[in-house]
Design a protein around this motif. Sequence first.
Motif, PDB file in Angstrom:
ATOM      1  N   TYR A 101      22.124 -52.748  20.950  1.00  0.00           N
ATOM      2  CA  TYR A 101      23.101 -53.428  21.823  1.00  0.00           C
ATOM      3  C   TYR A 101      23.420 -52.140  22.625  1.00  0.00           C
ATOM      4  N   ASP A 102      22.458 -51.650  23.670  1.00  0.00           N
ATOM      5  CA  ASP A 102      23.162 -50.383  24.749  1.00  0.00           C
ATOM      6  C   ASP A 102      23.322 -51.068  25.979  1.00  0.00           C
ATOM      7  N   ASP A 103      23.519 -51.460  26.695  1.00  0.00           N
ATOM      8  CA  ASP A 103      23.862 -52.605  27.505  1.00  0.00           C
ATOM      9  C   ASP A 103      25.165 -53.071  27.545  1.00  0.00           C
ATOM     10  N   VAL A 104      25.869 -52.122  27.706  1.00  0.00           N
ATOM     11  CA  VAL A 104      27.161 -52.115  26.837  1.00  0.00           C
ATOM     12  C   VAL A 104      27.764 -50.670  27.282  1.00  0.00           C
ATOM     13  N   GLN A 105      29.054 -50.648  27.348  1.00  0.00           N
ATOM     14  CA  GLN A 105      30.037 -49.583  28.085  1.00  0.00           C
ATOM     15  C   GLN A 105      30.168 -48.342  27.112  1.00  0.00           C
ATOM     16  N   TYR A 106      29.079 -47.548  27.869  1.00  0.00           N
ATOM     17  CA  TYR A 106      28.684 -46.017  26.956  1.00  0.00           C
ATOM     18  C   TYR A 106      30.060 -45.146  27.048  1.00  0.00           C
ATOM     19  N   THR A 107      30.529 -44.596  25.744  1.00  0.00           N
ATOM     20  CA  THR A 107      31.613 -44.247  25.060  1.00  0.00           C
ATOM     21  C   THR A 107      31.243 -42.590  25.077  1.00  0.00           C
ATOM     22  N   HIS A 108      31.972 -41.266  26.342  1.00  0.00           N
ATOM     23  CA  HIS A 108      32.028 -40.138  26.024  1.00  0.00           C
ATOM     24  C   HIS A 108      32.974 -39.625  24.101  1.00  0.00           C
ATOM     25  N   SER A 109      31.867 -38.397  24.121  1.00  0.00           N
ATOM     26  CA  SER A 109      31.525 -37.654  22.493  1.00  0.00           C
ATOM     27  C   SER A 109      32.466 -38.898  21.912  1.00  0.00           C
ATOM     28  N   ASP A 110      30.935 -40.277  20.957  1.00  0.00           N
ATOM     29  CA  ASP A 110      30.897 -40.813  19.803  1.00  0.00           C
ATOM     30  C   ASP A 110      29.935 -40.457  19.208  1.00  0.00           C
ATOM     31  N   TRP A 111      29.488 -41.321  19.032  1.00  0.00           N
ATOM     32  CA  TRP A 111      28.239 -41.339  18.336  1.00  0.00           C
ATOM     33  C   TRP A 111      26.811 -41.391  19.213  1.00  0.00           C
ATOM     34  N   ARG A 112      27.425 -42.127  20.407  1.00  0.00           N
ATOM     35  CA  ARG A 112      26.029 -42.136  21.023  1.00  0.00           C
ATOM     36  C   ARG A 112      25.336 -41.049  21.388  1.00  0.00           C
ATOM     37  N   ASN A 113      25.687 -39.849  21.229  1.00  0.00           N
ATOM     38  CA  ASN A 113      25.862 -38.884  22.280  1.00  0.00           C
ATOM     39  C   ASN A 113      25.592 -37.809  21.193  1.00  0.00           C
ATOM     40  N   ARG A 114      26.051 -37.607  20.119  1.00  0.00           N
ATOM     41  CA  ARG A 114      26.365 -36.730  19.173  1.00  0.00           C
ATOM     42  C   ARG A 114      26.416 -36.610  17.847  1.00  0.00           C
ATOM     43  N   ASN A 115      26.381 -36.041  17.123  1.00  0.00           N
ATOM     44  CA  ASN A 115      26.476 -35.588  15.055  1.00  0.00           C
ATOM     45  C   ASN A 115      26.501 -34.796  14.119  1.00  0.00           C
ATOM     46  N   LYS A 116      26.970 -34.809  13.469  1.00  0.00           N
ATOM     47  CA  LYS A 116      27.103 -33.699  12.838  1.00  0.00           C
ATOM     48  C   LYS A 116      26.232 -33.468  11.813  1.00  0.00           C
ATOM     49  N   LEU A 117      26.258 -31.617  11.236  1.00  0.00           N
ATOM     50  CA  LEU A 117      24.767 -31.026  10.605  1.00  0.00           C
ATOM     51  C   LEU A 117      25.584 -30.062   9.915  1.00  0.00           C
ATOM     52  N   MET A 118      25.233 -29.567   8.685  1.00  0.00           N
ATOM     53  CA  MET A 118      26.059 -28.860   8.147  1.00  0.00           C
ATOM     54  C   MET A 118      26.350 -27.666   8.322  1.00  0.00           C
ATOM     55  N   THR A 119      26.700 -26.351   7.955  1.00  0.00           N
ATOM     56  CA  THR A 119      26.694 -24.913   8.436  1.00  0.00           C
ATOM     57  C   THR A 119      27.396 -24.175   7.213  1.00  0.00           C
ATOM     58  N   LYS A 120      27.102 -23.139   7.173  1.00  0.00           N
ATOM     59  CA  LYS A 120      28.145 -22.402   6.580  1.00  0.00           C
ATOM     60  C   LYS A 120      29.148 -22.340   6.559  1.00  0.00           C
ATOM     61  N   ASP A 121      30.069 -23.368   7.506  1.00  0.00           N
ATOM     62  CA  ASP A 121      31.698 -23.182   7.891  1.00  0.00           C
ATOM     63  C   ASP A 121      31.763 -24.381   8.008  1.00  0.00           C
ATOM     64  N   GLY A 122      30.737 -25.246   6.852  1.00  0.00           N
ATOM     65  CA  GLY A 122      31.254 -26.518   7.417  1.00  0.00           C
ATOM     66  C   GLY A 122      30.891 -27.945   7.585  1.00  0.00           C
ATOM     67  N   PRO A 123      30.863 -29.015   8.307  1.00  0.00           N
ATOM     68  CA  PRO A 123      30.207 -29.875   9.661  1.00  0.00           C
ATOM     69  C   PRO A 123      30.706 -29.448  10.114  1.00  0.00           C
ATOM     70  N   ARG A 124      29.152 -29.574  11.482  1.00  0.00           N
ATOM     71  CA  ARG A 124      29.846 -29.108  13.205  1.00  0.00           C
ATOM     72  C   ARG A 124      29.139 -30.046  14.023  1.00  0.00           C
ATOM     73  N   TRP A 125      29.519 -30.595  14.868  1.00  0.00           N
ATOM     74  CA  TRP A 125      28.999 -31.347  15.798  1.00  0.00           C
ATOM     75  C   TRP A 125      27.418 -30.979  16.908  1.00  0.00           C
ATOM     76  N   LEU A 126      27.058 -31.295  16.875  1.00  0.00           N
ATOM     77  CA  LEU A 126      25.820 -31.309  17.448  1.00  0.00           C
ATOM     78  C   LEU A 126      25.507 -32.197  18.891  1.00  0.00           C
ATOM     79  N   SER A 127      25.650 -31.915  19.918  1.00  0.00           N
ATOM     80  CA  SER A 127      26.344 -32.986  20.808  1.00  0.00           C
ATOM     81  C   SER A 127      24.673 -32.834  22.096  1.00  0.00           C
TER      82      SER A 127
END
Length: 234
Positions: free
Chosen positions: A34-60
């Motif tokens: 359902y991608d013909d709807v409004q884009y929202t910045h800093s949402d799951w559309r363009n980022r997610n988290k992965l694990m690092t030694k410092d805990g979960p980190r955003w990958l954007s």
Amino acid sequence: MQARHNKVAILQSNYIPWRGYFDLIHDVDLFIFYDDVQYTHSDWRNRNKLMTKDGPRWLSIPAGHNLKSLICEVEIPDQRWKQQHRSIIEQNYRSAPFIKKSRPLLDFLYENSITNLSDYNQRAIRHLSDILGIQTQFTDSRLLGINGRKTERLIGILEKVGATTYISGPSARDYIDESLFDEAGIKLEYKEYPAYPTYLQCFSPFAPFVTILDLILNVGSDSPRYIWEWRKQI
């Protein structure tokens, strides 16, 4: 005649989503992006988290801040983020048991010239679903030619594909007009994400809400057991 699909989900594409996203895909016969709807910045559309030694980190993904665009209109001309993301993943998961076997997956995700966010996400999600053994069919709301607003449009899409049951994400309770589903004769269900089983991550303490890549790199072909197969044992 239009093919009939019993259970259908309609959801925006996300960047390398968490395992709950794929659990929802696995639950249905047809998954509609359902991608013909409004884009929202800093949402799951363009980022997610992965694990690092410092805990979960955003990958954007650097998709910009243009909130006047639809998700399917977002372009990322600067492709340097792909090698940056791959490098970060390989560095943080260098001790993961399946990092070497997953190189073809990382090649697929990061060795390409796709600049459109929606195209990138959808391609990745379809491929990850194949890796997980998911048999669900996919389509895109843009291909169905249904207009309208909010719930009315969802109903139109569901009627177009012959859905008998719509499985929605839990957050949609805040805006879905449930009476319209009753009128259309379509059963409405809300996906309730369970407390998925833990597994050995590269770093502790365990973090459940990270990209599916974390699961695949750590447990490999056993990944479905930690998403839906464990429920068969209850």
